[in-house]
Design a protein around this motif. Structure first.
Motif, short mmCIF file in Angstrom:
data_model
loop_
_atom_site.label_atom_id
_atom_site.label_comp_id
_atom_site.label_asym_id
_atom_site.label_seq_id
_atom_site.Cartn_x
_atom_site.Cartn_y
_atom_site.Cartn_z
N LEU A 87 4.98 3.97 148.33
CA LEU A 87 6.21 4.74 148.48
C LEU A 87 6.89 4.48 149.82
CD1 LEU A 87 5.04 8.03 146.77
CD2 LEU A 87 6.46 6.21 145.80
N HIS A 88 6.11 4.36 150.87
CA HIS A 88 6.68 4.07 152.19
C HIS A 88 7.36 2.70 152.19
CE1 HIS A 88 6.61 2.83 156.47
NE2 HIS A 88 6.96 4.09 156.65
N GLU A 89 6.69 1.70 151.66
CA GLU A 89 7.27 0.35 151.61
C GLU A 89 8.49 0.32 150.69
OE1 GLU A 89 6.19 -2.47 153.54
OE2 GLU A 89 5.39 -0.67 154.53
N SER A 90 8.45 1.06 149.61
CA SER A 90 9.60 1.14 148.70
C SER A 90 10.79 1.77 149.41
CB SER A 90 9.25 1.95 147.44
OG SER A 90 8.25 1.30 146.69
N ALA A 91 10.54 2.86 150.13
CA ALA A 91 11.62 3.57 150.83
C ALA A 91 12.29 2.70 151.88
CB ALA A 91 11.08 4.85 151.46
N LYS A 92 11.54 1.80 152.49
CA LYS A 92 12.10 0.93 153.52
C LYS A 92 13.16 -0.03 152.96
CE LYS A 92 8.74 -1.10 155.80
NZ LYS A 92 7.53 -1.51 156.54
N LEU A 93 13.18 -0.20 151.64
CA LEU A 93 14.11 -1.14 151.02
C LEU A 93 15.50 -0.55 150.78
CD1 LEU A 93 11.67 -2.72 148.41
CD2 LEU A 93 12.41 -3.69 150.60
N GLY A 94 15.66 0.75 150.99
CA GLY A 94 16.95 1.37 150.70
C GLY A 94 17.19 2.66 151.46
N ASP A 95 18.21 3.37 151.01
CA ASP A 95 18.60 4.63 151.64
C ASP A 95 18.04 5.85 150.91
OD1 ASP A 95 20.42 3.36 153.57
OD2 ASP A 95 21.56 2.85 151.76
N GLU A 96 17.82 5.72 149.61
CA GLU A 96 17.28 6.81 148.79
C GLU A 96 16.14 6.28 147.94
OE1 GLU A 96 20.35 9.85 147.01
OE2 GLU A 96 21.07 7.80 146.67
N LYS B 237 7.01 12.47 152.51
CA LYS B 237 8.10 12.15 153.43
C LYS B 237 9.03 11.02 152.95
CE LYS B 237 8.55 12.18 158.37
NZ LYS B 237 7.80 12.14 159.62
N PRO B 238 8.52 9.91 152.41
CA PRO B 238 9.44 8.83 152.04
C PRO B 238 10.29 9.12 150.80
CG PRO B 238 7.15 8.06 152.05
CD PRO B 238 7.12 9.53 152.27
N VAL B 239 9.94 10.16 150.03
CA VAL B 239 10.56 10.41 148.72
C VAL B 239 11.80 11.30 148.86
CG1 VAL B 239 10.18 11.39 146.42
CG2 VAL B 239 8.32 10.15 147.60
N THR B 240 12.91 10.80 148.30
CA THR B 240 14.15 11.58 148.28
C THR B 240 14.20 12.48 147.05
OG1 THR B 240 15.22 9.66 149.31
CG2 THR B 240 16.67 11.40 148.49
N HIS B 241 13.84 11.91 145.89
CA HIS B 241 13.84 12.64 144.62
C HIS B 241 12.63 12.21 143.80
CE1 HIS B 241 18.12 13.54 145.38
NE2 HIS B 241 18.25 12.25 145.66
N ALA B 242 11.99 13.16 143.14
CA ALA B 242 10.90 12.84 142.20
C ALA B 242 11.22 13.53 140.89
CB ALA B 242 9.56 13.33 142.74
N ILE C 90 5.48 -4.59 145.56
CA ILE C 90 4.99 -4.11 146.85
C ILE C 90 3.55 -4.59 147.02
CG2 ILE C 90 4.48 -2.06 148.25
CD1 ILE C 90 7.50 -2.54 147.78
N SER C 91 3.23 -5.06 148.22
CA SER C 91 1.90 -5.60 148.50
C SER C 91 0.83 -4.51 148.45
CB SER C 91 1.89 -6.26 149.88
OG SER C 91 2.11 -5.29 150.89
N GLN C 92 -0.41 -4.95 148.41
CA GLN C 92 -1.54 -4.03 148.34
C GLN C 92 -1.84 -3.45 149.72
OE1 GLN C 92 -5.01 -5.74 146.58
NE2 GLN C 92 -6.23 -3.90 146.79
N TYR C 93 -2.23 -2.22 149.74
CA TYR C 93 -2.68 -1.56 150.96
C TYR C 93 -4.18 -1.77 151.07
CZ TYR C 93 -3.53 2.08 154.41
OH TYR C 93 -3.90 2.76 155.53
N MET D 71 25.35 2.80 149.56
CA MET D 71 24.03 3.40 149.65
C MET D 71 23.10 2.70 148.66
SD MET D 71 22.99 7.41 149.48
CE MET D 71 23.51 7.69 151.14
N THR D 72 21.98 2.20 149.15
CA THR D 72 21.03 1.47 148.32
C THR D 72 20.01 2.43 147.73
OG1 THR D 72 21.28 -0.49 149.71
CG2 THR D 72 19.34 -0.41 148.29
N ARG D 73 19.93 2.43 146.39
CA ARG D 73 18.99 3.28 145.68
C ARG D 73 17.79 2.46 145.22
NH1 ARG D 73 22.24 7.48 141.81
NH2 ARG D 73 23.02 8.72 143.55
N VAL D 74 16.62 3.01 145.50
CA VAL D 74 15.37 2.36 145.12
C VAL D 74 14.64 3.29 144.17
CG1 VAL D 74 13.17 1.44 145.98
CG2 VAL D 74 15.24 1.23 147.38
N VAL D 75 14.03 2.70 143.13
CA VAL D 75 13.20 3.46 142.20
C VAL D 75 11.78 2.91 142.25
CG1 VAL D 75 12.68 3.82 139.74
CG2 VAL D 75 14.99 4.21 140.59
#
Length: 158
Positions: A21-30, A62-67, A116-119, A1-5
């Motif tokens: 946060l959406h782009e960060s979440a795409k990089l892992g499972d959590e 939605k993209p956040v598993t834990h804060a 992560i790139s700019q929006y 399981m890939t963890r992203v912070v």
């Protein structure tokens, strides 16, 4: 399981935060998000929104598993506890990835750093920009012609 912070202040939530946060979440499972503590923010004005409220708002996304709130004394403590595979940096976070990587390695933490790139699909992608716009809109007398009859503005060339 890939963890992203992902880390940040997340003062006034805006589309740039959601993108990060959406782009960060795409990089892992959590996706773990570490919210900066009020007392630790020194590089910009103090947040408008209290830290616990910022944490709750981010956790509801939605993209956040834990804060979680960052540590008051040791910024590496949450990273050591989470043991992420990847740490993401937002486009406007002024950290140098190599400097961060070296600091983490000194702590015995080996992880990938991803910027992560700019929006750019929205004019409001900065909390400071949003505050600036609110202030301008709440003081229309400071903008030429704002309170005038539209016919008079035309006469004046506005």
């Amino acid at each position: 399981m890939t963890r992203v912070v992902a880390t940040g202040t997340f003062d006034i939530l805006h589309p740039g935060h959601l993108w990060y946060l959406h782009e960060s979440a795409k990089l892992g499972d959590e996706l773990f998000v570490i919210i900066a503590r009020d007392v630790n923010i020194r590089h910009k004005p103090r947040p408008v929104i209290p830290e616990e409220q910022r944490r709750v708002m981010v956790e509801a996304l939605k993209p956040v598993t834990h804060a979680i709130l960052g540590d008051l004394e040791d910024m590496f403590r949450p990273i050591r506890e989470i043991k992420p595979d990847i740490i993401t940096l937002g486009c406007n976070q002024l950290f140098d990835p190599e400097t961060i990587r070296a600091s983490l390695e000194k702590q015995g933490i080996i992880t990938e750093i991803v910027r992560i790139s700019q929006y750019s699909d929205s004019p409001f992608t900065s909390s400071r920009g949003i505050v600036r716009e609110i202030v301008q809109r709440s003081h229309p007398q400071d903008r030429p012609g704002e309170n005038e009859n539209p016919d008079r503005r035309e006469e004046k060339g506005y």
